[in-house]
Scaffold this active site. Structure first.
Site, PDB file in Angstrom:
ATOM      1  N   HIS A 101       2.339  11.250  -0.159  1.00 38.39           N
ATOM      2  CA  HIS A 101       1.703  10.024  -0.644  1.00 38.39           C
ATOM      3  C   HIS A 101       1.009  10.294  -1.983  1.00 38.39           C
ATOM      4  O   HIS A 101       0.448  11.371  -2.196  1.00 38.39           O
ATOM      5  CB  HIS A 101       0.697   9.494   0.385  1.00 38.39           C
ATOM      6  CG  HIS A 101       0.212   8.117   0.054  1.00 38.39           C
ATOM      7  ND1 HIS A 101      -0.802   7.892  -0.853  1.00 38.39           N
ATOM      8  CD2 HIS A 101       0.642   6.891   0.463  1.00 38.39           C
ATOM      9  CE1 HIS A 101      -0.983   6.573  -0.970  1.00 38.39           C
ATOM     10  NE2 HIS A 101      -0.126   5.960  -0.179  1.00 38.39           N
ATOM     11  N   GLU A 167       7.231   3.476  -4.024  1.00 40.54           N
ATOM     12  CA  GLU A 167       5.852   3.001  -4.145  1.00 40.54           C
ATOM     13  C   GLU A 167       5.309   3.267  -5.551  1.00 40.54           C
ATOM     14  O   GLU A 167       4.772   4.347  -5.831  1.00 40.54           O
ATOM     15  CB  GLU A 167       4.962   3.681  -3.094  1.00 40.54           C
ATOM     16  CG  GLU A 167       3.560   3.114  -3.089  1.00 40.54           C
ATOM     17  CD  GLU A 167       2.776   3.494  -1.846  1.00 40.54           C
ATOM     18  OE1 GLU A 167       2.539   2.607  -1.027  1.00 40.54           O
ATOM     19  OE2 GLU A 167       2.415   4.670  -1.697  1.00 40.54           O
TER      20      GLU A 167
HETATM   21  C1  PEP Z   1      -0.464   2.687   0.106  1.00 43.62           C
HETATM   22  O1  PEP Z   1      -1.390   3.214  -0.494  1.00 43.62           O
HETATM   23  O2  PEP Z   1       0.416   3.365   0.658  1.00 43.62           O
HETATM   24  C2  PEP Z   1      -0.376   1.229   0.167  1.00 43.62           C
HETATM   25  C3  PEP Z   1       0.767   0.681   0.464  1.00 43.62           C
HETATM   26  O3  PEP Z   1      -1.523   0.570  -0.089  1.00 43.62           O
HETATM   27  P1  PEP Z   1      -1.734  -1.008  -0.312  1.00 43.62           P
HETATM   28  O4  PEP Z   1      -0.887  -1.745   0.653  1.00 43.62           O
HETATM   29  O5  PEP Z   1      -3.203  -1.221  -0.050  1.00 43.62           O
HETATM   30  O6  PEP Z   1      -1.353  -1.279  -1.724  1.00 43.62           O
END
Ligand code: PEP
Length: 247
Positions: A101, A167
């Site tokens: 992450h 992400e």
């Molecule tokens: C994350 O940090 O993995 C995440 C998805 O956070 P958020 O949904 O708060 O953006």
């Protein structure tokens, strides 16, 4: 490997105690439709010390949510102060392990080399890696190199188990919450598939909520979502699940 839509709750350093876990799960379970069992792979990633409390709750109320850990170490035993082994989390019921992450890269100096070792041991220990990727749109070459390092020592038949998370860091709610354009989302999913395999499981993470969930799953065709902030809000989290059930 499942064909259900992944909804992964990254609880990060929350909640604070077992009572709060119980309240949160009770509120979620009361609000979701039972159809989740066939259509949604709900995976809860609690902090280590609360994994057992979640496992107990799931068992007591016969909920078919899966359990995962937010991190693992790359060895199963030894003098590694403060670390938790893959075997330990497996023993208490984890099926999945989130790996790499961006917050671990940012605050704890986690490197590509460490992530590679974590993927390897997760596979060896039959934990399903949920592998976070944070590519920038102008650095596809870097992403391709990173993926080569992660995958080159994983036997073909095991690679397929990995769930990839696209992400973008700036899309995470605590990092500004700027979701990429539709074109960029589609393009990035396509690129990751090209760099992996055509039916790779690719989910999206970053500021997912009950108003935008359909876009990611239905419009852009992601295999699911990783959710931070809204996974701690029973109303939002259950609405996300209920909308997926109806798709
Ligand atoms: C994350 O940090 O993995 C995440 C998805 O956070 P958020 O949904 O708060 O953006």
């Amino acid at each position: 490997m499942t064909n259900k839509t992944y909804v992964i709750a990254n609880w990060k350093m929350n909640p604070q105690n077992e009572q709060d876990v119980s309240d949160l799960l009770e509120n979620i379970s009361k609000a979701i439709d039972d159809g989740y069992r066939e259509k949604v792979e709900i995976i809860i990633l609690p902090p280590y010390v609360l994994i057992q409390a979640v496992a107990n709750f799931l068992k007591k109320y016969s909920l078919s949510f899966q359990l995962g850990t937010q991190n693992i170490f790359w060895q199963n035993s030894g003098a590694f102060t403060g670390e938790i082994s893959p075997n330990m989390v497996k023993e208490i019921g984890c099926k999945y392990a989130l790996i790499g992450h961006s917050e671990r890269k940012l605050y704890l100096g986690e490197t590509i080399n460490m992530i590679e070792k974590k993927i390897k041991i997760a596979i060896e220990e039959q934990l399903i890696p949920i592998l976070c990727l944070n590519p920038r749109k102008d650095s596809m070459e870097k992403l391709s190199e990173e993926l080569t390092i992660y995958l080159e020592n994983i036997p073909n038949e095991h690679r397929q188990k990995i769930v990839f998370v696209y992400e973008p860091i700036e899309a995470i709610s605590t990092q500004g919450g700027k979701i990429p354009s539709s074109e960029e989302l589609v393009e990035m999913k396509k690129n990751i598939k090209k760099m992996t395999w055509p039916d790779a499981k690719i989910i999206y993470g970053g500021s997912v909520n009950s108003s935008n969930i359909k876009q990611f799953v239905q419009e852009f065709g992601f295999d699911g979502v990783l959710i931070g902030a809204k996974s701690l809000d029973p109303k939002e989290f259950s609405s996300i699940i209920n909308q997926i059930i109806k798709l």
